[in-house]
Write a protein that holds these residues in place. Structure first.
Motif, mmCIF file in Angstrom:
data_model
loop_
_atom_site.group_PDB
_atom_site.id
_atom_site.type_symbol
_atom_site.label_atom_id
_atom_site.label_comp_id
_atom_site.label_asym_id
_atom_site.label_seq_id
_atom_site.Cartn_x
_atom_site.Cartn_y
_atom_site.Cartn_z
ATOM 1 N N ARG A 1 0.820 -1.222 0.000
ATOM 2 C CA ARG A 1 0.000 0.000 0.000
ATOM 3 C C ARG A 1 0.851 1.268 0.000
ATOM 4 N N SER A 2 2.093 1.180 0.472
ATOM 5 C CA SER A 2 2.947 2.371 0.519
ATOM 6 C C SER A 2 3.885 2.481 -0.675
ATOM 7 N N ALA A 3 3.825 1.520 -1.583
ATOM 8 C CA ALA A 3 4.687 1.540 -2.764
ATOM 9 C C ALA A 3 3.959 2.257 -3.909
ATOM 10 N N PRO A 4 4.725 2.836 -4.820
ATOM 11 C CA PRO A 4 4.090 3.535 -5.945
ATOM 12 C C PRO A 4 3.488 2.548 -6.946
ATOM 13 N N PRO A 5 2.595 3.048 -7.808
ATOM 14 C CA PRO A 5 2.070 2.197 -8.877
ATOM 15 C C PRO A 5 3.231 1.641 -9.704
ATOM 16 N N PRO A 6 3.120 0.458 -10.172
ATOM 17 C CA PRO A 6 1.954 -0.411 -10.211
ATOM 18 C C PRO A 6 1.872 -1.407 -9.048
#
Length: 182
Positions: A61-66
């Protein structure tokens, strides 16, 4: 269309399989059942896989897309596996959707409670939530402290995984610490 699914299909499938495989492998560790009280039953195994998946989703949830799309793909894999397991246990086609809805509600309820406790750094609340969810008829059978400590240490271990590695399928759970026997 999913951005994560646009890159080469076989590479994405390998990453999804790698992440889900690591979740399942971590969920099968004997210490969870032998020492910490998770029942070695179909529902107990669902709980164990679920708590490990919740840890992966907590990090994603804290990582960037994708990363959100990878998380959704791994979550979809989990529910496909649950559906297959329900059918293997002999539940007929008409009963599967009802069971799946119940299990999905259970999963999302657990995720909210576990994430809130992890966000607050509240090991006591996390342990209570784990005991209540994993063994509602016998919460005293769950080693709340050991399981909560494991989840907190795993969340910290995951936090150390760089975003690029997470997107490549690197999953890092904490080493479970077996009970010290006197």
């Amino acid at each position: 269309m999913s951005l994560f699914r646009r890159s080469p299909k076989n590479l994405n499938r390998r990453i999804i399989d790698t992440v889900y495989g690591a979740v399942v492998e971590a969920a099968r560790q004997p210490v969870l059942f032998r020492d910490w009280g998770i029942p070695d039953t179909p529902l107990g195994r669902y709980e164990s896989v679920g708590l490990h998946l919740i840890l992966f989703l907590y990090r994603a949830r804290s990582a960037p897309p994708p990363a959100d799309e990878l998380a959704q793909d791994v979550l979809d894999e989990f529910f496909k596996d649950v559906d297959h397991s329900i059918r293997e246990l002999g539940v007929g086609d008409p009963g599967v959707p009802k069971r799946m809805k119940k299990l999905a509600r259970m999963f999302y309820g657990r995720m909210g409670r576990y994430w809130a406790a992890l966000d607050a750094g509240d090991a006591v609340e996390l342990g209570n939530a784990l005991a209540h969810n994993i063994a509602p008829e016998a919460p005293e059978s769950i080693d709340r402290s050991a399981l909560a400590d494991y989840m907190i240490r795993s969340a910290r271990s995951f936090a150390d995984v760089p975003d690029e590695e997470l997107l490549a399928g690197v999953v890092r759970f904490a080493e479970p610490l077996p009970l010290e026997r006197s």
